[in-house]
Scaffold this active site. Structure first.
Site, short mmCIF file in Angstrom:
data_model
loop_
_atom_site.label_atom_id
_atom_site.label_comp_id
_atom_site.label_asym_id
_atom_site.label_seq_id
_atom_site.Cartn_x
_atom_site.Cartn_y
_atom_site.Cartn_z
N HIS A 1 0.85 -1.21 0.00
CA HIS A 1 0.00 0.00 0.00
C HIS A 1 0.88 1.25 0.00
O HIS A 1 1.34 1.70 1.04
CB HIS A 1 -0.93 -0.01 1.22
CG HIS A 1 -1.99 1.06 1.18
ND1 HIS A 1 -3.28 0.85 1.61
CD2 HIS A 1 -1.96 2.35 0.77
CE1 HIS A 1 -3.99 1.95 1.47
NE2 HIS A 1 -3.21 2.89 0.97
N ASP B 1 1.12 2.83 3.35
CA ASP B 1 0.35 4.03 2.99
C ASP B 1 1.24 5.27 3.02
O ASP B 1 0.76 6.37 3.26
CB ASP B 1 -0.87 4.21 3.91
CG ASP B 1 -1.96 5.09 3.26
OD1 ASP B 1 -1.86 5.35 2.05
OD2 ASP B 1 -2.88 5.51 3.97
N LYS C 1 -9.11 0.51 -6.85
CA LYS C 1 -9.12 0.99 -5.47
C LYS C 1 -10.41 1.78 -5.24
O LYS C 1 -10.74 2.64 -6.05
CB LYS C 1 -7.91 1.89 -5.24
CG LYS C 1 -7.91 2.68 -3.92
CD LYS C 1 -7.64 1.81 -2.72
CE LYS C 1 -7.62 2.59 -1.42
NZ LYS C 1 -6.63 3.65 -1.33
N HIS D 1 1.49 5.25 -2.17
CA HIS D 1 1.04 6.23 -3.16
C HIS D 1 2.30 6.95 -3.62
O HIS D 1 2.94 7.64 -2.81
CB HIS D 1 0.07 7.24 -2.56
CG HIS D 1 -1.15 6.59 -1.97
ND1 HIS D 1 -2.27 6.31 -2.72
CD2 HIS D 1 -1.41 6.16 -0.72
CE1 HIS D 1 -3.17 5.73 -1.94
NE2 HIS D 1 -2.68 5.61 -0.73
N HIS E 1 -10.23 1.11 0.76
CA HIS E 1 -9.92 1.93 1.92
C HIS E 1 -11.14 1.85 2.84
O HIS E 1 -12.23 2.26 2.45
CB HIS E 1 -9.66 3.37 1.46
CG HIS E 1 -9.80 4.41 2.52
ND1 HIS E 1 -8.72 5.03 3.11
CD2 HIS E 1 -10.90 4.93 3.11
CE1 HIS E 1 -9.16 5.88 4.01
NE2 HIS E 1 -10.48 5.85 4.05
N HIS F 1 -6.45 -0.60 5.92
CA HIS F 1 -6.54 0.16 7.19
C HIS F 1 -7.29 -0.58 8.30
O HIS F 1 -6.68 -1.00 9.26
CB HIS F 1 -7.13 1.56 6.99
CG HIS F 1 -6.53 2.32 5.85
ND1 HIS F 1 -5.17 2.54 5.77
CD2 HIS F 1 -7.07 2.88 4.72
CE1 HIS F 1 -4.91 3.22 4.65
NE2 HIS F 1 -6.03 3.43 4.00
ZN LIG Z 1 -3.73 4.88 0.95
#
Ligand SMILES: [Zn+2]
Length: 416
Positions: free
Chosen positions: A70, A324, A190, A72, A231, A251
């Protein structure tokens, strides 16, 4: 035409943790032919081809290339909401290229990017050899409901539209958005089934999308053999995602027993992004340029996160490591081993944390047949760290050797 002879490399090291969960092997030898692993064993057991180039890593522990499930990658360096508008796109791309190298250098040979338009092009740049970086499995544009987590609500509406956000409401519109993501070339889809911390006007506990909306998206994805990651921070959002048929829950900060059992019975992967609890704690001392609404919501999640994580772990949910991280201070690329380290800090066994960042992450992505373990026939993604991570998990940050698909990118032993 004469076939080009494959290069043969032979790695020697102090210890091998192969990512299968098996006992470590001392003084291992790994033979690599071209981009694949050909042999593994003790020096006395295997025949080292004469033409092999020997890479002696001394006492290093070798492991499969780590995987962050995970991330970005879009070149952010700040938490300021303004950065979305004032950072020129080209600058964001240049920073992203730097981030790719930081990730690879840190021993991560693969990442799953769960939301970045730049990542789809970065992936091509890595694959064609233009830049050095991890293998990228990318979702491209995430799908959110109006006012949802990725409908960046602190920006004027027209700015969000200009950025090409995929906003959908109602099952038919969700189906269209899924098809658009696939048209972009997304490796997976996603979605956002709860509010979040970085989105101003919602809350992690608020559910987003309905089960029928999620079903429309998962149906479209599964028809073309793509997975869906959601998410989902609050428990209601987690359940909507699961009932809608997603393949991984991201998460899950506020889980309950029922949601844990639902993940187990449906074979769903959980990516807890637990390292964020450390980020949120550090931000209490030094908040950088985080807006007040972000700080408030971060604080509200701190107690719940380790509890949810341990509840899922003890019950036997399949867990993959994902940070993340997206580039700013405290969440910088290159620190991606933070997730495995934090998992151990809150109660996971070191071997399980290593599996979460190797084999399990590969399974979560769906690439377990080619990467995630050091086994014969797999792609040669191999790293070397100083010391034994089963004794001290933090050595996952002391990476001295990185090989991806048989090519050496980092070797501090011989300083290539
Ligand atoms: Zn994320």
């Amino acid at each position: 035409m004469e076939k080009k002879r494959e290069e043969v490399t032979c790695i020697k090291a102090g210890l091998l943790i192969d990512g299968t969960g098996r006992e470590p092997l001392t003084n291992p030898v790994v033979v690599i032919k071209g981009d694949k692993i050909a042999e593994i064993g003790k020096e006395s057991e295997i025949k080292i081809p004469e033409e092999a180039k020997i890479v002696d890593l001394g006492n290093l522990t070798i492991l499969p290339g780590l995987i962050d499930a995970h991330v970005h990658i879009y070149g952010r360096r700040s938490y300021s909401p303004a950065e979305e508008i004032i950072t020129p796109h080209d600058l964001a791309v240049i920073r992203s290229v730097e981030d790719c190298w930081k990730i690879l250098k840190a021993g991560f040979t693969m990442v799953r990017d769960l939301g970045s338009t730049i990542a789809l092009s970065l992936k091509r740049a890595v694959n064609e050899g233009t830049i050095s970086g991890p293998r990228i499995f990318a979702a491209g544009r995430p799908i959110s409901q109006t006012g949802g987590h990725s409908d960046i609500h602190y920006l004027p509406r027209e700015e969000v539209i200009k950025k090409g956000a995929l906003i959908a409401d109602g099952p038919d519109d969700c189906r269209r958005a899924a098809r658009e993501a696939l048209r972009d070339g997304a490796d997976l889809i996603k979605i956002m089934t709860s509010g979040g911390i970085g989105s101003e006007k919602d809350h992690p506990r608020y559910p987003q999308f309905t089960v029928d909306e999620v079903k429309a998206i998962t149906e479209e994805a599964h028809r073309v053999e793509r997975r869906v990651a959601s998410h989902a921070e609050g428990v209601e959002g987690v359940k909507i995602a699961i009932l809608g048929g997603v393949d991984s829950v991201e998460h899950g900060f506020f889980l309950d027993e029922e949601s844990v059992q639902m993940m187990i019975s449906r074979n769903i992967y959980f990516v807890p992004t637990l390292c964020l609890v450390e980020v949120y704690k550090k931000a209490l001392e030094r908040p950088y340029d985080m807006p007040p609404w972000r700080l408030k919501k971060q604080e509200e999640c701190i107690d719940a996160m380790p509890k949810s994580f341990m509840m899922a772990y003890k019950a036997g949910v399949k867990i993959a490591a994902g940070t993340d991280y997206f580039g700013p201070p405290l969440r910088a690329h290159g620190d991606n081993a933070d997730e495995a380290i934090t998992m151990v800090k809150y109660g996971m066994k070191p071997m399980d944390a290593i599996l979460a960042a190797t084999r399990n992450a590969a399974e979560c992505i769906g690439v377990q047949n080619t990467v995630g373990t050091v086994e014969r026939g797999k792609l040669a993604d191999i790293i070397g760290v100083q010391g034994n991570p089963l004794e001290d998990i933090t050595v996952l940050k002391k990476v001295d050797f990185v090989m991806k698909e048989g090519r050496i990118y980092v070797n501090r032993q011989t300083a290539i």
